[in-house]
Design a protein around this motif. Structure first.
Motif, PDB file in Angstrom:
ATOM      1  N   LEU A 240       0.818  -1.202   0.000  1.00  0.00           N
ATOM      2  CA  LEU A 240       0.000   0.000   0.000  1.00  0.00           C
ATOM      3  C   LEU A 240       0.858   1.261   0.000  1.00  0.00           C
ATOM      4  CD1 LEU A 240      -2.633  -1.089   2.680  1.00  0.00           C
ATOM      5  CD2 LEU A 240      -2.877  -1.186   0.192  1.00  0.00           C
ATOM      6  N   LYS A 241       0.413   2.254  -0.775  1.00  0.00           N
ATOM      7  CA  LYS A 241       1.053   3.553  -0.775  1.00  0.00           C
ATOM      8  C   LYS A 241       0.657   4.319   0.490  1.00  0.00           C
ATOM      9  CE  LYS A 241       0.783   3.761  -5.833  1.00  0.00           C
ATOM     10  NZ  LYS A 241       0.194   4.471  -6.998  1.00  0.00           N
ATOM     11  N   PRO A 242       1.325   5.416   0.798  1.00  0.00           N
ATOM     12  CA  PRO A 242       0.954   6.187   1.997  1.00  0.00           C
ATOM     13  C   PRO A 242      -0.526   6.589   1.979  1.00  0.00           C
ATOM     14  CG  PRO A 242       3.045   6.960   1.136  1.00  0.00           C
ATOM     15  CD  PRO A 242       2.524   5.972   0.144  1.00  0.00           C
ATOM     16  N   GLY A 243      -1.255   6.221   3.034  1.00  0.00           N
ATOM     17  CA  GLY A 243      -2.658   6.573   3.153  1.00  0.00           C
ATOM     18  C   GLY A 243      -3.599   5.808   2.238  1.00  0.00           C
ATOM     19  N   GLU A 244      -3.108   4.820   1.492  1.00  0.00           N
ATOM     20  CA  GLU A 244      -3.948   4.123   0.513  1.00  0.00           C
ATOM     21  C   GLU A 244      -4.916   3.156   1.193  1.00  0.00           C
ATOM     22  OE1 GLU A 244      -3.523   1.563  -3.667  1.00  0.00           O
ATOM     23  OE2 GLU A 244      -1.791   1.784  -2.319  1.00  0.00           O
ATOM     24  N   GLU A 245      -6.099   2.995   0.575  1.00  0.00           N
ATOM     25  CA  GLU A 245      -7.119   2.053   1.030  1.00  0.00           C
ATOM     26  C   GLU A 245      -7.463   1.118  -0.125  1.00  0.00           C
ATOM     27  OE1 GLU A 245     -10.483   4.160   2.520  1.00  0.00           O
ATOM     28  OE2 GLU A 245      -9.285   5.527   3.773  1.00  0.00           O
ATOM     29  N   ARG A 246      -7.554  -0.186   0.168  1.00  0.00           N
ATOM     30  CA  ARG A 246      -7.914  -1.167  -0.863  1.00  0.00           C
ATOM     31  C   ARG A 246      -8.875  -2.185  -0.273  1.00  0.00           C
ATOM     32  NH1 ARG A 246      -4.481  -0.140  -5.153  1.00  0.00           N
ATOM     33  NH2 ARG A 246      -5.353  -1.859  -6.353  1.00  0.00           N
ATOM     34  N   VAL A 247      -9.746  -2.726  -1.131  1.00  0.00           N
ATOM     35  CA  VAL A 247     -10.749  -3.706  -0.709  1.00  0.00           C
ATOM     36  C   VAL A 247     -10.472  -5.028  -1.419  1.00  0.00           C
ATOM     37  CG1 VAL A 247     -13.199  -4.286  -0.652  1.00  0.00           C
ATOM     38  CG2 VAL A 247     -12.464  -1.912  -0.292  1.00  0.00           C
ATOM     39  N   PHE A 248     -10.556  -6.128  -0.671  1.00  0.00           N
ATOM     40  CA  PHE A 248     -10.301  -7.469  -1.197  1.00  0.00           C
ATOM     41  C   PHE A 248     -11.519  -8.349  -0.946  1.00  0.00           C
ATOM     42  CE2 PHE A 248      -6.292  -5.497  -0.195  1.00  0.00           C
ATOM     43  CZ  PHE A 248      -5.468  -5.842  -1.255  1.00  0.00           C
ATOM     44  N   ARG A 249     -11.779  -9.234  -1.895  1.00  0.00           N
ATOM     45  CA  ARG A 249     -12.936 -10.112  -1.806  1.00  0.00           C
ATOM     46  C   ARG A 249     -12.497 -11.569  -1.960  1.00  0.00           C
ATOM     47  NH1 ARG A 249     -18.378  -9.296  -2.739  1.00  0.00           N
ATOM     48  NH2 ARG A 249     -17.956  -7.175  -3.490  1.00  0.00           N
ATOM     49  N   VAL A 250     -13.145 -12.449  -1.187  1.00  0.00           N
ATOM     50  CA  VAL A 250     -12.909 -13.882  -1.310  1.00  0.00           C
ATOM     51  C   VAL A 250     -13.847 -14.433  -2.381  1.00  0.00           C
ATOM     52  CG1 VAL A 250     -13.049 -16.104  -0.139  1.00  0.00           C
ATOM     53  CG2 VAL A 250     -12.155 -14.116   1.070  1.00  0.00           C
ATOM     54  N   LYS A 251     -13.287 -15.058  -3.411  1.00  0.00           N
ATOM     55  CA  LYS A 251     -14.076 -15.582  -4.526  1.00  0.00           C
ATOM     56  C   LYS A 251     -13.940 -17.096  -4.595  1.00  0.00           C
ATOM     57  CE  LYS A 251     -14.734 -15.138  -9.533  1.00  0.00           C
ATOM     58  NZ  LYS A 251     -14.249 -14.483 -10.778  1.00  0.00           N
ATOM     59  N   GLU A 252     -15.089 -17.770  -4.612  1.00  0.00           N
ATOM     60  CA  GLU A 252     -15.096 -19.231  -4.669  1.00  0.00           C
ATOM     61  C   GLU A 252     -14.633 -19.705  -6.041  1.00  0.00           C
ATOM     62  OE1 GLU A 252     -15.797 -22.836  -2.570  1.00  0.00           O
ATOM     63  OE2 GLU A 252     -15.891 -20.755  -1.915  1.00  0.00           O
ATOM     64  N   ILE A 253     -13.856 -20.776  -6.068  1.00  0.00           N
ATOM     65  CA  ILE A 253     -13.388 -21.372  -7.322  1.00  0.00           C
ATOM     66  C   ILE A 253     -13.642 -22.865  -7.284  1.00  0.00           C
ATOM     67  CG2 ILE A 253     -11.619 -19.612  -7.688  1.00  0.00           C
ATOM     68  CD1 ILE A 253      -9.561 -21.571  -6.593  1.00  0.00           C
ATOM     69  N   GLU A 254     -13.483 -23.508  -8.428  1.00  0.00           N
ATOM     70  CA  GLU A 254     -13.672 -24.948  -8.487  1.00  0.00           C
ATOM     71  C   GLU A 254     -12.530 -25.663  -7.770  1.00  0.00           C
ATOM     72  OE1 GLU A 254     -14.042 -26.158 -12.490  1.00  0.00           O
ATOM     73  OE2 GLU A 254     -15.910 -25.051 -12.865  1.00  0.00           O
ATOM     74  N   ALA A 255     -12.843 -26.851  -7.293  1.00  0.00           N
ATOM     75  CA  ALA A 255     -11.833 -27.641  -6.593  1.00  0.00           C
ATOM     76  C   ALA A 255     -10.704 -28.004  -7.554  1.00  0.00           C
ATOM     77  CB  ALA A 255     -12.466 -28.898  -6.013  1.00  0.00           C
ATOM     78  N   PRO A 256      -9.458 -27.808  -7.160  1.00  0.00           N
ATOM     79  CA  PRO A 256      -8.333 -28.148  -8.053  1.00  0.00           C
ATOM     80  C   PRO A 256      -8.196 -29.650  -8.222  1.00  0.00           C
ATOM     81  CG  PRO A 256      -7.525 -27.533  -5.877  1.00  0.00           C
ATOM     82  CD  PRO A 256      -9.006 -27.283  -5.858  1.00  0.00           C
ATOM     83  N   GLU A 257      -7.555 -30.042  -9.295  1.00  0.00           N
ATOM     84  CA  GLU A 257      -7.324 -31.466  -9.529  1.00  0.00           C
ATOM     85  C   GLU A 257      -6.289 -31.993  -8.542  1.00  0.00           C
ATOM     86  OE1 GLU A 257      -6.150 -32.024 -13.517  1.00  0.00           O
ATOM     87  OE2 GLU A 257      -8.048 -31.322 -14.382  1.00  0.00           O
ATOM     88  N   PHE A 258      -6.418 -33.271  -8.217  1.00  0.00           N
ATOM     89  CA  PHE A 258      -5.460 -33.890  -7.313  1.00  0.00           C
ATOM     90  C   PHE A 258      -4.104 -33.999  -7.995  1.00  0.00           C
ATOM     91  CE2 PHE A 258      -9.383 -35.494  -5.329  1.00  0.00           C
ATOM     92  CZ  PHE A 258      -9.117 -35.156  -4.008  1.00  0.00           C
ATOM     93  N   MET A 259      -3.072 -33.683  -7.221  1.00  0.00           N
ATOM     94  CA  MET A 259      -1.713 -33.772  -7.736  1.00  0.00           C
ATOM     95  C   MET A 259      -1.102 -35.113  -7.351  1.00  0.00           C
ATOM     96  SD  MET A 259      -1.065 -30.899  -9.315  1.00  0.00           S
ATOM     97  CE  MET A 259       0.737 -30.844  -9.333  1.00  0.00           C
ATOM     98  N   SER A 260      -0.441 -35.744  -8.288  1.00  0.00           N
ATOM     99  CA  SER A 260       0.231 -37.009  -8.000  1.00  0.00           C
ATOM    100  C   SER A 260       1.492 -36.755  -7.174  1.00  0.00           C
ATOM    101  CB  SER A 260       0.597 -37.716  -9.298  1.00  0.00           C
ATOM    102  OG  SER A 260       1.418 -38.841  -9.042  1.00  0.00           O
ATOM    103  N   SER A 261       1.746 -37.602  -6.225  1.00  0.00           N
ATOM    104  CA  SER A 261       2.974 -37.487  -5.427  1.00  0.00           C
ATOM    105  C   SER A 261       4.165 -38.125  -6.113  1.00  0.00           C
ATOM    106  CB  SER A 261       2.766 -38.141  -4.044  1.00  0.00           C
ATOM    107  OG  SER A 261       2.496 -39.522  -4.198  1.00  0.00           O
TER     108      SER A 261
END
Length: 428
Positions: free
Chosen positions: A100-121
């Motif tokens: 953030l810059k001096p005195g700056e204000e920002r808004v953040f939102r949580v956005k739902e996404i699809e479940a990621p694919e399983f990763m192989s070990s």
């Protein structure tokens, strides 16, 4: 003394209440809302300082309602923002990277996404059935991906922190400048040191005879010994490791190290369960970052001024200890080291053994003596409790800056100590 303790606790509670009421009014005016179960999570971050800040905001959440797979979006830019889910006593802590810059204000939102694919070990797993990861090739792979935290060290592209059994933090290395920050021969970083002087029945006379040293040749001194290391968290924003120490005068003692991955910064939380002792005692934390090479210059911020201890002060004045506002700054050849001391304003930079008292202007008084945070003593009952027993926690911050002007350094340090203002802001 119990009456004095209660009275001082009352003053602190009233001040805390007034500060929180004032902060609530400010946040409400800035758009703070109550927690809602029927809207997407939305957070507002504010930089209240007059300098740019790169920090990690933290919002405590008991439950993350309705979200399993999600990302965090900056509403102004529409871009995805790094985050990390941490832990606190009652649930999860939502950590968001804030640039953030001096005195700056920002808004953040949580956005739902699809479940990621399983990763192989692959053909081998990072952890065994005992859930322990101790393979060197796994540690190296994590470092190549950005960072690693192990029971032996912590490392990212900015810093490498190394600790050893029986000693503690033996090295904090600036990788970008190839500079060791722990002064050679000055001991280990953030090591707790405990002192006690057994006086028997005549406490008043024994304390008086110690004079300005607040100790004597008979004082017994114990250096904390590291006896364990445990990785607590590891993610895209930070890694966290707990170091356990054995220390006389404490039932439990340890350091919580938090290494930031987007800025050269290390937070150190010192926690202990202090035993109650009647005899005179002191507790210090070693801060050996100013090397005695003649190149390092130590600065402190006092009330209303910034000065170099033992240089910019009146002749014949105290050089053993200093009361601070935000901490200290150490100017090295190519970088400045900031030490934030938000919970402990008292520092000493003299040999901690009993010694002849020297005043400013006398021979042998140097600006680059080893620094210690003076966490506790039971000599000055007007400033400290006569009984020091109980649970305590102190936070310190080590950060690197390319600034050279002392005024600018302490503005940065004030911003580090103050942090980012963060709160819920749901759509109505």
């Amino acid at each position: 003394m119990n009456y004095l303790d209660l009275r001082k606790a009352l003053f602190a509670q009233k001040a805390n209440e007034l500060a929180h009421k004032a902060m609530d009014k400010i946040e409400e005016a800035k758009g703070k809302t109550a927690l809602s179960l029927y809207h997407d999570y939305r957070f507002k971050l504010i930089n209240p300082h007059d300098v740019p800040i790169c920090d990690m905001s933290s919002i405590n959440m008991e439950v993350l309602y309705g979200h399993e797979h999600f990302k965090v979006i900056d509403e102004q830019s529409g871009e995805e923002t790094p985050y990390q889910l941490g832990f606190y006593a009652r649930g999860r802590a939502f950590q968001i990277l804030a640039r953030l810059k001096p005195g700056e204000e920002r808004v953040f939102r949580v956005k739902e996404i699809e479940a990621p694919e399983f990763m192989s070990s692959g053909r081998w797993a990072e952890k065994g059935h005992d859930t322990v990861c101790d393979l060197q090739r796994v540690f190296q792979k994590r470092l190549e991906n950005g960072s690693r935290a192990t029971p032996f060290d912590m490392e990212n592209r900015f810093l490498r922190v190394r600790y050893e059994e029986g000693e503690g933090i033996v090295s904090i290395f600036d990788k970008q400048r190839e500079l060791e920050l722990v002064a050679p021969g000055a001991g280990t970083a953030f090591q707790p040191i405990y002192e006690v002087t057994r006086l028997g029945e005549n406490q008043q006379l024994g304390r008086r005879d110690m004079g300005r040293n607040r100790k004597s040749i008979a004082t017994r001194r114990c250096y904390g010994r590291m006896c364990g290391a445990k990785v607590l968290e590891e993610g895209p924003l930070y890694s966290r490791v707990e170091l356990a120490y054995e220390l006389e005068g404490a039932e439990n003692c340890g350091l919580i190290l938090t290494l930031y991955h987007h800025t050269p910064r290390l937070d150190v939380d010192f926690r202990l369960h202090k035993s109650s002792v009647w005899d005179p005692e002191n507790l210090y934390l070693a801060l050996p970052f100013n090397a005695r090479t003649g190149e390092d210059v130590l600065w402190v911020d006092k009330s209303g001024c910034i000065l170099r201890p033992r240089i910019d002060q009146l002749p014949g004045t105290c050089t053993d200890f200093y009361l601070l506002q935000n901490g200290v700054a150490i100017q090295k050849k190519d970088v400045s080291v900031l030490l934030g001391m938000r919970d402990m304003p008292l520092a000493t930079m003299v040999e901690i053994k009993a010694h002849p008292i020297k005043l400013c202007g006398e021979e042998g008084v140097r600006n680059d003596d080893t620094l210690y945070a003076w966490l506790m003593n039971n000599f000055w009952e007007t400033n400290f409790k006569a009984s020091l027993g109980g649970f305590h926690q102190y936070r310190f911050t080590l950060a690197l800056s390319e600034q050279r002007k002392p005024e600018r350094l302490f503005r940065e340090l004030e911003a580090i100590n103050g942090g980012v203002t963060a709160f819920y802001q749901f759509d109505c």
